[in-house]
Write an enzyme that holds these catalytic residues in place. Sequence first.
Site, PDB file in Angstrom:
ATOM      1  N   GLY A  12       1.195  18.278  -0.967  1.00 40.44           N
ATOM      2  CA  GLY A  12       0.098  18.860  -0.175  1.00 40.44           C
ATOM      3  C   GLY A  12       0.642  19.941   0.753  1.00 40.44           C
ATOM      4  O   GLY A  12       1.738  19.795   1.283  1.00 40.44           O
ATOM      5  N   ARG A  73       1.476  19.149  -7.220  1.00 32.97           N
ATOM      6  CA  ARG A  73       2.042  17.802  -7.136  1.00 32.97           C
ATOM      7  C   ARG A  73       2.747  17.421  -8.437  1.00 32.97           C
ATOM      8  O   ARG A  73       2.910  16.244  -8.746  1.00 32.97           O
ATOM      9  CB  ARG A  73       0.938  16.796  -6.811  1.00 32.97           C
ATOM     10  CG  ARG A  73       0.336  16.966  -5.414  1.00 32.97           C
ATOM     11  CD  ARG A  73      -0.393  15.703  -4.993  1.00 32.97           C
ATOM     12  NE  ARG A  73      -1.186  15.861  -3.791  1.00 32.97           N
ATOM     13  CZ  ARG A  73      -0.716  15.682  -2.556  1.00 32.97           C
ATOM     14  NH1 ARG A  73       0.541  15.350  -2.365  1.00 32.97           N
ATOM     15  NH2 ARG A  73      -1.520  15.813  -1.521  1.00 32.97           N
ATOM     16  N   ASP A 104       6.920  12.907   0.657  1.00 35.39           N
ATOM     17  CA  ASP A 104       7.630  11.811  -0.014  1.00 35.39           C
ATOM     18  C   ASP A 104       7.705  11.972  -1.536  1.00 35.39           C
ATOM     19  O   ASP A 104       8.755  11.718  -2.132  1.00 35.39           O
ATOM     20  CB  ASP A 104       7.001  10.469   0.362  1.00 35.39           C
ATOM     21  CG  ASP A 104       7.890   9.334  -0.119  1.00 35.39           C
ATOM     22  OD1 ASP A 104       9.101   9.383   0.174  1.00 35.39           O
ATOM     23  OD2 ASP A 104       7.390   8.442  -0.822  1.00 35.39           O
ATOM     24  N   THR A 126       4.967  17.113   6.043  1.00 36.56           N
ATOM     25  CA  THR A 126       3.705  16.425   5.747  1.00 36.56           C
ATOM     26  C   THR A 126       2.999  16.193   7.063  1.00 36.56           C
ATOM     27  O   THR A 126       3.621  15.772   8.042  1.00 36.56           O
ATOM     28  CB  THR A 126       3.868  15.076   5.022  1.00 36.56           C
ATOM     29  OG1 THR A 126       2.611  14.382   5.088  1.00 36.56           O
ATOM     30  CG2 THR A 126       4.912  14.153   5.624  1.00 36.56           C
ATOM     31  N   ASP A 128       1.232  13.851   7.605  1.00 30.08           N
ATOM     32  CA  ASP A 128       1.211  12.400   7.821  1.00 30.08           C
ATOM     33  C   ASP A 128       2.377  11.896   8.691  1.00 30.08           C
ATOM     34  O   ASP A 128       2.319  10.793   9.230  1.00 30.08           O
ATOM     35  CB  ASP A 128       1.244  11.658   6.486  1.00 30.08           C
ATOM     36  CG  ASP A 128      -0.052  11.780   5.711  1.00 30.08           C
ATOM     37  OD1 ASP A 128      -0.954  12.496   6.179  1.00 30.08           O
ATOM     38  OD2 ASP A 128      -0.158  11.161   4.636  1.00 30.08           O
ATOM     39  N   ASP A 130       5.177  10.664   7.862  1.00 30.32           N
ATOM     40  CA  ASP A 130       5.630   9.330   7.446  1.00 30.32           C
ATOM     41  C   ASP A 130       6.969   9.361   6.685  1.00 30.32           C
ATOM     42  O   ASP A 130       7.258   8.472   5.906  1.00 30.32           O
ATOM     43  CB  ASP A 130       4.540   8.657   6.586  1.00 30.32           C
ATOM     44  CG  ASP A 130       4.187   9.452   5.341  1.00 30.32           C
ATOM     45  OD1 ASP A 130       4.693  10.575   5.181  1.00 30.32           O
ATOM     46  OD2 ASP A 130       3.391   8.950   4.527  1.00 30.32           O
ATOM     47  N   ARG A 172      -2.229   8.522   4.787  1.00 32.58           N
ATOM     48  CA  ARG A 172      -2.359   7.708   3.571  1.00 32.58           C
ATOM     49  C   ARG A 172      -1.801   6.298   3.777  1.00 32.58           C
ATOM     50  O   ARG A 172      -2.463   5.319   3.527  1.00 32.58           O
ATOM     51  CB  ARG A 172      -1.589   8.426   2.476  1.00 32.58           C
ATOM     52  CG  ARG A 172      -1.752   7.860   1.134  1.00 32.58           C
ATOM     53  CD  ARG A 172      -0.925   8.637   0.156  1.00 32.58           C
ATOM     54  NE  ARG A 172      -1.636   9.774  -0.363  1.00 32.58           N
ATOM     55  CZ  ARG A 172      -1.053  10.891  -0.765  1.00 32.58           C
ATOM     56  NH1 ARG A 172       0.239  11.040  -0.676  1.00 32.58           N
ATOM     57  NH2 ARG A 172      -1.770  11.859  -1.263  1.00 32.58           N
TER      58      ARG A 172
END
Length: 351
Positions: A12, A73, A104, A126, A128, A130, A172
């Site tokens: 992304g 992706r 990731d 990201t 996120d 994470d 996510r």
Amino acid sequence: MTGTIGVLTGGGDCPGLNAAIRAVVRSGIKQGYTVTGIRNGWLGLIENNTVPLTDRSVSGIVSRGGTILGTSRTDPVAYPEGVTKIRRVMESQGIASLVVIGGDGTLGAAHEISSLGIPLVCIPKTIDNDILGTDRSIGFDTAVSIVTESLDRLHTTAESHHRIMVVEVMGRSAGWIALAAGIAGGADAILVPEVRVSMDRLCQSLKARYDAGKRFSIVVVAEGTRHEDIAGTIVPLCDRDECGHEKFVGIGNVLGKELEKRLEIETRVTVLGHVQRGGSPTAFDRILATRLGIAAIDRIHNGEFGCMVGVQGNRIVSVPLESIVHRPKGIDTEDYIRAGIAAGWTDGSDT
Ligand code: F6P
């Protein structure tokens, strides 16, 4: 080592990718390399879709969102003859090493490719946040700013209409955006995938606000939250993207309906979606991306491969890919519980 370095962005997109590309190109050129841009992530390396990058071609992009290289992706390991094709393209283009900018999924593929002998260094991105091994990934700070501004805006309309506003944000498998923006935006409750909060407790705390005369509430929920006592059933009803990642379709709406039913307070749901990934990066993300881009070139120059550069405290570090891939970094649950106790949606016992 000199020669050509290939740079790609995978997964992304997020604000700050262009700042990282610019730093890789400018720092690479200064250290005597030529830099080739690979379009659309791993797919461009498989399909020989590349573009030469010069000092000039990265001019003026530090403030631009998205990625000038495009992204996808595509998983090169699952792609038929993906790795063989990558080797062939690298050889024909004289690309000796790669800078891989990704989340990731992209980093996981990079790890596999690196263990097959292809020299590469990764940069974490990201919204996120994470990714293990780094306190911050590129894009997170911008996403938090966008969500915080949205919460400020939703506050005024929530207050005017005496409503509950449920705000679904990205995340996510980790609730970093929900937690950070929820704290910054003064949310009355924050729900994340990592920590279970009971629906009863949540309703009690929102009701207490109303009883005390605060006739509106802001509830932030991360898209990956799926506790059955919040939703009545396990959520999400999800689909999958081409990499097998879950595409979330609805904890915000499920939660909104449930709150309205239980509390009998008019509720509206806002799903912020890809707005969180769009537009110009914050100063923090531009600086982080620049530092990481420079650090990636330094690692290549020193012949240090199979690693990811990251930031820990204020130091730029590098960590072996094998120690960080496929192990999403969750939020600091102590921070979360403290925020919950301060805002009242938990007393710390039900989490
Ligand atoms: O991985 C970052 C992320 O923004 C997630 O928070 C979100 O679930 C996902 O990407 C959405 O991806 P897509 O661009 O495929 O809709």
